[in-house]
Enzyme design. Structure first.
Site, PDB file in Angstrom:
ATOM      1  N   THR A  96      -7.749   5.172   4.178  1.00 41.40           N
ATOM      2  CA  THR A  96      -7.652   3.934   3.397  1.00 41.40           C
ATOM      3  C   THR A  96      -8.610   2.897   3.986  1.00 41.40           C
ATOM      4  OG1 THR A  96      -5.373   4.453   2.810  1.00 41.40           O
ATOM      5  CG2 THR A  96      -6.056   2.172   2.519  1.00 41.40           C
TER       6      THR A  96
ATOM      7  N   CYS B 129       2.957   8.581  -2.530  1.00 42.19           N
ATOM      8  CA  CYS B 129       3.061   7.207  -3.060  1.00 42.19           C
ATOM      9  C   CYS B 129       3.740   7.219  -4.423  1.00 42.19           C
ATOM     10  CB  CYS B 129       1.703   6.550  -3.213  1.00 42.19           C
ATOM     11  SG  CYS B 129       0.527   7.008  -1.961  1.00 42.19           S
TER      12      CYS B 129
HETATM   13  N1  PLP Z   1      -7.413   9.926  -0.155  1.00 41.46           N
HETATM   14  C1  PLP Z   1      -6.696  11.027  -0.368  1.00 41.46           C
HETATM   15  C2  PLP Z   1      -7.242  12.108  -1.249  1.00 41.46           C
HETATM   16  C3  PLP Z   1      -5.447  11.170   0.215  1.00 41.46           C
HETATM   17  O1  PLP Z   1      -4.739  12.289   0.002  1.00 41.46           O
HETATM   18  C4  PLP Z   1      -4.964  10.126   1.029  1.00 41.46           C
HETATM   19  C5  PLP Z   1      -3.609  10.204   1.597  1.00 41.46           C
HETATM   20  O2  PLP Z   1      -2.641  10.450   0.900  1.00 41.46           O
HETATM   21  C6  PLP Z   1      -5.760   9.000   1.250  1.00 41.46           C
HETATM   22  C7  PLP Z   1      -6.981   8.936   0.639  1.00 41.46           C
HETATM   23  C8  PLP Z   1      -5.307   7.895   2.172  1.00 41.46           C
HETATM   24  O3  PLP Z   1      -5.368   8.358   3.508  1.00 41.46           O
HETATM   25  P1  PLP Z   1      -4.722   7.585   4.750  1.00 41.46           P
HETATM   26  O4  PLP Z   1      -3.267   7.899   4.725  1.00 41.46           O
HETATM   27  O5  PLP Z   1      -5.408   8.158   5.967  1.00 41.46           O
HETATM   28  O6  PLP Z   1      -5.018   6.145   4.606  1.00 41.46           O
END
Ligand code: PLP
Length: 652
Positions: A73, A336
């Protein structure tokens, strides 16, 4: 007891033992600040440099930059901010600047939300547009080609977190070859599962997340192509070559390094062929256990670590509950959207039928999974499938008839069903449009026939002659209380059970109208008691309603007659392991609790009753209901089996 079989690796993974060791070493021994110039700092710096060069080698970073951060993120924010700042600069210098921000329709929400956020914060007023995907979840390259000339930034993902669909990164790169757009590729689900060789591609930004591949949460990396615009998200002490200030999370980075070392030359990870074999085993077990199952993505275009499926007539929540009871932990789409209880926007974008989007379940394994675990999960899937079939919950199966009252709830609306097991007759009281489908499914599953839909505001809804009707073991009586106020009294043949269905009327309105000793069921699903002297609390145990496993054991020791009641649905009860204390539990689903109340509330020597369920939510409601009715010895296991499961199932 069943050990947990964790199959939600796309949400997060456990930490690899080697990673935990590296983390502990960095906490205990190598705790220095990599920016310090003394020996302790230099040793910490060496770890940092070592992990960075390993990661750069593995990801093919070339002359690009690779920084450590807190996760994907953050990496996405940094990339989006960098791209948008460069567009603003172009504008400020009067250069032609493109106007579109493109993102794949199935992208993780972190991408479109960040685009919208930074577009707003920077006041750029660029247009966000999604790139459609086809029925297989792959980007529509023709649509992308049409929009690409006006695109300032294009965001796509390497592989989808819900479906495992692998994007055609080469194809997208070819479409963007002559486009001025910057290109972000979310590589979170690719790490450790797909080959990544960044500098050989046209990709400008690639975020990674550590916790999706056995490193701790709060670890991540961002790749930035050499020459790509860059604006730091965080300024301060100039760490990470000034790209990302703030003291590095060295323990997390050391742990990530241990994972990358395993990836590079260890034995912790399975090969792609092994993972495909594992996926095939899981798919075979699911297909055998869940008739009518639809797999929502083509296997040859998806990661073999992700299986996304839907079962007709079975909401994802039901599958999750029954699988959870069997010790298999899966999810409904992304973590989420699961928390928000929404249908899958990813599957909707692919144009899948509504039922497939609503019923979707994601089973995802990590690349370090062992074959023993796959064998175990296959057995448990078959066991869970058998429980679902016994309860008539899967297509083409039916279950034994029900008897008594069942509350049917759809969100905040409720209705009551009376079911007679002898004749199969069913009556619904105060039917609601919202629960129509649920009622129909229950009737079909348990082979009941609806003979009346009674309303507590419409006397004409009564289709029988006279004011009393006998339906098998049950007698139903209509009682006209006012012009638009009707009560229905339901009495079992044994005369032990009298229940009154009173619509919006509550006990104080009904004094002198209803006979004594009835349990009153309102249209809001609430239960009251009329003239029933509830058992006097005898205070065998704690007065606190919430028990933990220790409190429960103590109560059961002091009062061996304690009743343990599992208020989960019967298919969850059947699917679960019933060892230890749980072996003594009787099953009475919360929706059928009312049936036991008349006898429980009139006992001579009421025992303590302890309710238990998966999360503690349903058991909490059951215990509260009994206490409200004056049953002082009602308890529940707080946190449910999720928190206390190990203790409740163990024999000692
Ligand atoms: N992008 C994808 C494809 C993800 O699966 C996730 C996590 O669910 C994220 C971004 C976000 O990752 P992070 O939890 O390291 O912020």
């Amino acid at each position: 007891m069943n050990t947990d079989l964790y199959f939600d690796s796309n949400a997060t993974t456990p930490v690899l033992p080697a990673a935990a060791d590296a983390l502990m070493d960095a906490l205990n021994t190598n705790f220095g600040n990599p920016s310090s110039s003394h020996s302790v700092g230099l040793r910490a710096r060496a770890v940092l440099d070592d992990v960075r060069s390993r990661a750069s080698r593995l990801l093919g970073v070339g002359d690009g930059k690779l920084m450590f951060n807190s996760g994907a993120t953050e990496g996405i924010q940094t990339a989006v901010l960098s791209a948008l700042c460069s567009i603003r600069e172009k504008r400020e210098h009067g250069l032609p600047a493109e106007s579109l921000l493109l993102y794949g329709a199935t992208e993780h929400k972190a991408v479109p939300e960040s685009l919208a956020h930074w577009n707003r914060v920077l006041g750029l007023d660029l247009e966000l547009r999604s790139i459609p995907v086809d029925q297989h979840g792959r980007h529509d390259l023709a649509a992308l080609a049409r929009m690409a000339p006006d695109a300032a930034l294009v965001c796509t993902m390497a592989a989808n977190n819900e479906t495992g669909v692998i994007s055609d990164i080469k194809g997208i790169g070819a479409v963007l070859e002559h486009s001025p757009a910057l290109w972000l590729v979310d590589c979170v689900q690719a790490l450790g599962k797909l080959p990544v060789d960044l500098a050989r591609t046209r990709i400008d930004y690639a975020p990674f997340s550590g916790h999706k591949l056995y490193a701790p949460k709060g670890t991540g990396m961002l790749y930035v192509r050499a020459g790509a615009p860059y604006t730091p998200l965080m300024m301060g002490g100039g760490q990470e070559d000034g790209l990302r200030s703030g003291t590095e999370n060295l323990p997390g980075i050391a742990a990530l390094g241990a994972v990358l070392a395993e990836l590079e030359n260890g034995t912790a990870f399975r090969t792609r062929a092994e993972l495909t074999e594992m996926r095939n085993m899981v798919v075979a077990a699911l297909s055998y256990s869940l008739p009518g199952i639809a797999f929502n993505t083509p296997f040859d275009k998806s990661l073999s670590t992700t299986v996304n499926f839907s079962v007709p007539g079975l909401a994802s929540g039901q599958v999750l509950d029954v699988f959870d009871a069997a010790g298999i932990h899966v999810s409904a789409g992304s973590a989420c959207s699961a928390a928000k209880g929404l249908g899958s926007y990813v599957l909707q974008s692919m144009g899948l039928p509504e039922w497939q989007c609503e019923n979707a379940v994601r089973l995802s394994l990590g690349p370090a999974t062992e074959f023993d675990t796959i064998n175990a999960v296959c057995k448990r899937i078959i066991h869970a499938g058998a429980a679902l079939r016994e309860c008539g919950l899967v297509a083409g199966t039916s279950s034994e008839r029900l008897d008594g009252i069942k509350l049917v709830s759809a969100g905040d609306t409720h209705c009551w069903l009376l079911l007679d097991s002898d004749t199969g007759a069913a009556v619904v009281i105060d039917p609601r449009a919202e629960s129509h489908a649920q009622v129909e499914a229950i009737l079909k599953r348990h082979q009941h026939t609806l003979v009346a839909e009674l309303s507590t505001t419409d006397a004409d809804s009564w289709p029988f002659d006279g004011d009393t009707v006998v339906l098998g073991q049950w007698q139903v009586k209509r009682l006209l209380v006012g012009i638009a106020a009707i009560c229905y009294l339901v009495e079992g043949r044994d005369k032990q059970t009298t229940l009154a269905f009173t619509g919006s009327l509550r006990v104080p309105d009904l004094k002198g109208i209803l006979p004594d000793h009835v349990v009153v069921c309102g249209q809001d699903g609430e239960i009251e008691a009329m003239s029933i002297a509830a058992p006097v609390p005898v205070s065998h145990g704690a007065t606190e309603m919430h028990l933990d496993a220790r409190g429960l054991r103590q109560l059961m020791r002091e009062y061996p007659g304690t009743m343990l009641v599992d208020v989960r649905e019967s298919c969850e009860h059947r699917a679960s392991d019933r060892e230890g204390l749980m072996g003594q539990a009787i099953n009475l689903p919360l929706s059928q609790l009312v049936n036991a109340l008349p006898s429980w509330l009139t006992q001579e020597d009421p025992p303590p009753i302890v309710f238990v369920c998966r999360s503690g939510r349903r058991s909490d409601r059951a215990a509260r209901c009994l206490r409200r009715l004056g049953y002082g010895e009602a308890y529940h296991v707080a946190g449910g089996l999720a928190m206390e499961g190990q203790d409740l199932h163990s024999r000692t």
